[in-house]
Write a protein that holds these residues in place. Structure first.
Motif, short mmCIF file in Angstrom:
data_model
loop_
_atom_site.label_atom_id
_atom_site.label_comp_id
_atom_site.label_asym_id
_atom_site.label_seq_id
_atom_site.Cartn_x
_atom_site.Cartn_y
_atom_site.Cartn_z
N LEU A 49 -94.99 -2.88 0.23
CA LEU A 49 -96.35 -3.25 -0.16
C LEU A 49 -96.32 -4.25 -1.31
O LEU A 49 -97.10 -5.22 -1.32
CB LEU A 49 -97.14 -2.00 -0.55
N ALA A 50 -95.42 -4.05 -2.28
CA ALA A 50 -95.32 -4.99 -3.40
C ALA A 50 -94.96 -6.38 -2.91
O ALA A 50 -95.52 -7.38 -3.37
CB ALA A 50 -94.28 -4.48 -4.40
N ALA A 51 -94.02 -6.46 -1.96
CA ALA A 51 -93.61 -7.76 -1.43
C ALA A 51 -94.76 -8.46 -0.71
O ALA A 51 -94.92 -9.68 -0.80
CB ALA A 51 -92.42 -7.59 -0.49
N ARG A 52 -95.58 -7.70 -0.01
CA ARG A 52 -96.71 -8.30 0.71
C ARG A 52 -97.78 -8.83 -0.25
O ARG A 52 -98.48 -9.80 0.07
CB ARG A 52 -97.34 -7.27 1.64
N ARG B 281 -104.39 -12.19 6.18
CA ARG B 281 -103.58 -11.03 6.50
C ARG B 281 -104.27 -9.76 6.00
O ARG B 281 -104.74 -9.69 4.86
CB ARG B 281 -102.19 -11.15 5.88
N LEU B 282 -104.32 -8.74 6.84
CA LEU B 282 -104.89 -7.45 6.48
C LEU B 282 -103.84 -6.37 6.72
O LEU B 282 -103.26 -6.28 7.80
CB LEU B 282 -106.15 -7.16 7.30
N THR B 283 -103.60 -5.59 5.70
CA THR B 283 -102.68 -4.45 5.79
C THR B 283 -103.48 -3.19 5.58
O THR B 283 -104.27 -3.09 4.65
CB THR B 283 -101.58 -4.54 4.71
N GLU B 284 -103.28 -2.23 6.48
CA GLU B 284 -104.07 -1.00 6.43
C GLU B 284 -103.16 0.21 6.23
O GLU B 284 -102.14 0.35 6.90
CB GLU B 284 -104.86 -0.83 7.73
N TYR B 285 -103.55 1.04 5.28
CA TYR B 285 -102.89 2.32 5.07
C TYR B 285 -103.93 3.43 5.18
O TYR B 285 -105.02 3.31 4.61
CB TYR B 285 -102.23 2.39 3.69
N ALA B 286 -103.58 4.48 5.89
CA ALA B 286 -104.50 5.60 6.08
C ALA B 286 -103.78 6.90 5.81
O ALA B 286 -102.64 7.10 6.24
CB ALA B 286 -105.05 5.59 7.51
N ASP C 126 -101.66 11.04 -1.83
CA ASP C 126 -100.89 10.14 -0.96
C ASP C 126 -101.11 8.68 -1.33
O ASP C 126 -100.17 7.91 -1.54
CB ASP C 126 -101.32 10.34 0.50
N LEU C 127 -102.38 8.28 -1.39
CA LEU C 127 -102.72 6.88 -1.59
C LEU C 127 -102.42 6.42 -3.01
O LEU C 127 -101.90 5.31 -3.22
CB LEU C 127 -104.19 6.65 -1.25
N VAL C 128 -102.73 7.26 -4.01
CA VAL C 128 -102.50 6.87 -5.39
C VAL C 128 -101.01 6.78 -5.70
O VAL C 128 -100.56 5.83 -6.37
CB VAL C 128 -103.20 7.87 -6.35
N ALA C 129 -100.23 7.74 -5.23
CA ALA C 129 -98.79 7.72 -5.52
C ALA C 129 -98.13 6.48 -4.93
O ALA C 129 -97.32 5.81 -5.59
CB ALA C 129 -98.13 8.98 -4.99
N LEU C 130 -98.46 6.13 -3.69
CA LEU C 130 -97.88 4.94 -3.07
C LEU C 130 -98.26 3.68 -3.83
O LEU C 130 -97.40 2.84 -4.15
CB LEU C 130 -98.36 4.84 -1.62
N THR C 131 -99.53 3.52 -4.13
CA THR C 131 -99.98 2.28 -4.77
C THR C 131 -99.53 2.19 -6.23
O THR C 131 -99.31 1.10 -6.74
CB THR C 131 -101.51 2.15 -4.66
#
Length: 424
Positions: free
Chosen positions: A252-255, A388-393, A405-410
């Protein structure tokens, strides 16, 4: 620009991580467990409330306010939860070292709304415990007859003041890492030090333990211990020695490198995560990002797709010499969603989010699974403008676990992006 090789070099990441942000995030689960244990020892388990308070106000700054916003999301419409930000700032004399300026946050001031009274609960949370404005706020609340809870480091001026105003004192669990190194080159603002990236969980855990006891939220009894396990699992997946192609935070950081991120959220849980990610990108990576909920962002951000940051912003000047020019910035949409029923038509035990310890699912661009109208419109808008659109659910049914889940990843992605960014 981004140094891609740094992301796959754990030793280089460790050298670049002067304030040990990655280690702090890796210890988030342990801090949740410690904060929960200390909150129970402080008396949260022994509370016998007579019904819920009319309103819960959460005062603080930084991650403490974010914790209040998350509580508001988890409480829903059943209870009134209002984060209480500072309203003013006053000069603070130098008291520690003659050569060091006073910390800016020590002079922040808060004011209770006029309607607050004996039926309401004020929660004050601070990682430092030295803010004079929070001490004054506690005195205001005591004079109005409010119920009071204070989360602050033991022995701090705010913790001592809590005893004077008969507040329930809850301990703030600090990071147990060694003191951060001083980075080479120009330092950050000395009176605005960077916030501990895992402080959110030290603020949020006692707040949620209290809210559960008061009936402000309807979380399962084991929601917080399970959250600690989820944070541990994310720390393993996003560890520095995990290769970028298997590490979702590095990917995600690279994108996001070289882009202006638009952080779009479907649902209140994803909205809280998007707001947190925007703050972390600014604090940890020095990057601006715009966050907002669907469908409002479709109109609020519409003009950016046809402006200078859009993919087709310069279609006529094909032959211009670009050798000596930096790579242009482009938009990148990151769509965060909470989808308890699964994505792509799947769900339950077979859903990708329940494999290898769970975590947010990266939804492929060509996925034709069921989406809400707002998410479908977001995909169409991005595709129409070659953005470009990246989706995480997150597919977890419990909203707190989905948010973790979402906070830890980001959070990990923001730190990796900051560590790998190279000043041109």
């Amino acid at each position: 620009m981004l140094d891609d090789t740094l992301l796959d070099d754990p030793a280089a990441l460790q050298r670049a991580d002067h304030d040990r942000a990655l280690l702090a995030l890796a210890g988030s689960g342990a801090r949740v467990r410690t904060a929960l244990r200390l909150a129970e020892a402080a008396g949260v388990d022994r509370l016998r409330p007579d019904g819920r308070p009319r309103a819960v106000l959460v005062a603080g700054h930084g991650s403490a306010l974010t914790a209040g916003e998350i509580l508001a999301v988890l409480a829903g419409t059943a209870s009134l939860v209002a984060p209480l930000p500072p309203t003013d700032v006053a000069a603070v004399p130098r008291v520690d070292r003659a050569t060091a300026p006073p910390v800016f946050t020590a002079g922040l001031a808060w004011q209770l709304p006029g309607w607050v009274g004996p039926l309401d609960l004020l929660v004050i949370s601070s990682a430092d415990g030295g803010e004079r404005g929070l001490i004054g706020l506690a005195e205001q609340a005591y004079a109005r007859g409010c119920a009071l809870v204070v989360t602050a480091p033991a022995g701090s001026p705010l913790a001592e003041a809590a005893l004077q105003v008969r507040a329930l004192p809850l301990p703030y669990v600090p990071s147990n890492l060694p003191e951060a190194e001083t980075p080479p080159g120009p330092s950050a603002e000395p009176d605005l030090p960077a916030e501990d990236p895992a402080a959110l969980w030290a603020h949020l855990t006692p707040l949620l333990a209290l809210a559960q006891k008061l009936g402000v939220t309807q979380l399962p009894y084991d929601a917080l211990p399970a959250t600690a396990d989820l944070l541990d699992a994310t720390a393993v997946r996003c560890r520095p020695d995990a290769a970028a192609y298997t590490n979702p935070a590095k990917s995600l950081a690279a994108r996001l490198a070289g882009t202006v991120p638009l952080l779009w959220a479907e649902g209140p849980v994803a909205g809280a995560a998007a707001g947190r990610f925007a703050a972390q990108l600014a604090d940890r990576a020095g990057r601006p990002a715009l966050a907002g909920p669907l469908p409002q962002v479709l109109t609020a951000h519409r003009g950016m797709f046809t402006g200078q940051l859009g993919a087709g912003a310069d279609p006529d000047d094909f032959f211009r010499d670009r050798v000596d020019e930096p790579d242009p910035l482009h938009l990148q949409v990151l769509l965060l969603r909470h989808v308890p029923g699964g994505v792509g038509g799947s769900g339950g035990p077979g859903d990708p989010g329940e494999q290898d310890g769970g975590g947010p699912v990266e939804v492929p661009e060509d996925d034709e699974g069921p989406r809400g109208f707002g998410a479908s419109r977001a995909h169409r808008l991005a595709a129409a403008h070659d953005v470009r659109l990246t989706e995480y659910a997150s597919t977890r049914p419990d909203p707190l676990h989905a948010l973790a889940d979402l906070v830890a990843l980001t959070d990990f992605a923001a730190v990796y992006l900051g560590l790998a960014a190279v000043q041109s």
